[in-house]
Design an enzyme around this catalytic site. Structure first.
Site, mmCIF file in Angstrom:
data_model
loop_
_atom_site.group_PDB
_atom_site.id
_atom_site.type_symbol
_atom_site.label_atom_id
_atom_site.label_comp_id
_atom_site.label_asym_id
_atom_site.label_seq_id
_atom_site.Cartn_x
_atom_site.Cartn_y
_atom_site.Cartn_z
ATOM 1 N N CYS A 278 0.928 -1.198 0.090
ATOM 2 C CA CYS A 278 0.351 -0.087 0.081
ATOM 3 C C CYS A 278 0.702 1.627 -0.027
ATOM 4 O O CYS A 278 1.739 1.352 0.899
ATOM 5 C CB CYS A 278 -1.039 0.156 1.220
ATOM 6 S SG CYS A 278 -1.546 1.356 1.583
ATOM 7 N N HIS B 297 -9.026 -3.919 -2.009
ATOM 8 C CA HIS B 297 -7.979 -3.102 -0.628
ATOM 9 C C HIS B 297 -8.697 -1.671 -1.198
ATOM 10 O O HIS B 297 -8.028 -0.599 0.294
ATOM 11 C CB HIS B 297 -6.736 -3.533 -1.931
ATOM 12 C CG HIS B 297 -5.507 -1.976 -1.179
ATOM 13 N ND1 HIS B 297 -4.175 -2.931 -0.553
ATOM 14 C CD2 HIS B 297 -5.276 -0.207 -1.323
ATOM 15 C CE1 HIS B 297 -3.970 -1.656 -0.099
ATOM 16 N NE2 HIS B 297 -4.473 -0.873 -0.774
ATOM 17 N N GLU B 298 -9.006 -0.689 -2.561
ATOM 18 C CA GLU B 298 -9.345 0.714 -2.593
ATOM 19 C C GLU B 298 -10.375 0.919 -1.900
ATOM 20 O O GLU B 298 -10.833 1.804 -0.874
ATOM 21 C CB GLU B 298 -9.545 1.038 -3.828
ATOM 22 C CG GLU B 298 -7.877 0.467 -4.328
ATOM 23 C CD GLU B 298 -6.642 1.777 -4.352
ATOM 24 O OE1 GLU B 298 -6.637 2.146 -3.215
ATOM 25 O OE2 GLU B 298 -5.905 1.291 -3.756
ATOM 26 N N HIS C 126 -10.043 1.645 1.883
ATOM 27 C CA HIS C 126 -9.470 2.684 2.683
ATOM 28 C C HIS C 126 -10.640 3.298 2.697
ATOM 29 O O HIS C 126 -10.954 4.756 3.124
ATOM 30 C CB HIS C 126 -8.156 3.661 1.534
ATOM 31 C CG HIS C 126 -7.405 3.098 1.058
ATOM 32 N ND1 HIS C 126 -6.293 3.078 2.394
ATOM 33 C CD2 HIS C 126 -6.754 2.453 0.166
ATOM 34 C CE1 HIS C 126 -5.210 2.835 1.858
ATOM 35 N NE2 HIS C 126 -5.613 2.344 0.650
#
Ligand code: ZN
Length: 209
Positions: A116, A158-159, A162
């Site tokens: 990341c 993953h994004e 966030h």
């Protein structure tokens, strides 16, 4: 204040509160506004400059449900072909994801090392669903449905994490956590099963038996 067009933004590192907040959705008017269009352009440049395959707005300091993704052929060609095949990594053209709703498809889970930009210099094995569906808006505020598998599905998970204030360290196999340098030195050519086995847990005794 939002950035002026074409700026490379500072990527926030773990420990900054904005990375742990829940991001808010954007309205159609906001999406079409000059300031958000400029933020998208700056995020694109920042992702290219890093370089990375995805960048979420909280990583550049804005708790907004907005992210950009692009997995370039150029990155993929630098990797060993067996790694590309195993990870099901294929080029993904630049695109913008706004206000996403993520649904995991099926029960297949795959484990690979991931990194990341907000945890610069580190990597760990993270289990992720192999297939996902994302319902979202694009940069023109149009509804889009994305069906993704393989590495692209991992990038999306993953994004989107966030935007919920979650980082891969919340989901990782913590015993596999290592510096990028040591990953390259010791682990990169080993299978995931081997890494897990070799870094696995010795019996932890909480008290004398
Ligand atoms: Zn990240």
């Amino acid at each position: 204040m939002l950035p002026s067009e074409g700026m490379i933004l500072k990527i926030r590192q773990v420990g900054e509160q904005v990375l742990r907040q829940k991001s808010r959705p954007l309205s159609t008017d906001e999406i079409l506004s000059r300031s958000i269009q400029e933020l998208i352009e700056s995020m694109r440049e920042t992702m290219h400059d890093a370089p990375g395959v995805g960048l979420a707005a909280p990583q550049v300091g804005y708790p907004l449900q907005l992210l950009v993704i692009e997995d370039q052929l150029e990155f993929i060609q630098k990797l060993p072909p067996e790694q590309v095949a195993e990870r099901e990594r294929r080029p993904v053209p630049f695109h913008v994801v706004i206000n996403p709703k993520l649904t995991l498809q099926g029960s297949d889970v795959v484990e690979f090392f991931e990194g990341c930009l907000s945890l610069a210099g580190f990597t760990a094995i993270v289990p992720r669903a192999k297939k996902v569906r994302v319902e979202c808006l694009n940069e023109r505020a149009e509804s889009v449905i994305i069906d993704a598998g393989g590495w692209y599905a991992r990038i999306l998970q993953h994004e989107i994490d966030h935007l919920d204030g979650a980082l891969y360290i919340d989901r990782m196999n913590s015993r596999s956590f290592c510096t990028q340098e040591n990953y390259a030195r010791y682990w990169k050519d080993r299978s995931i099963a081997e890494v897990i086995q070799q870094s696995s847990h010795p019996r932890v005794r909480l008290c004398d038996e």
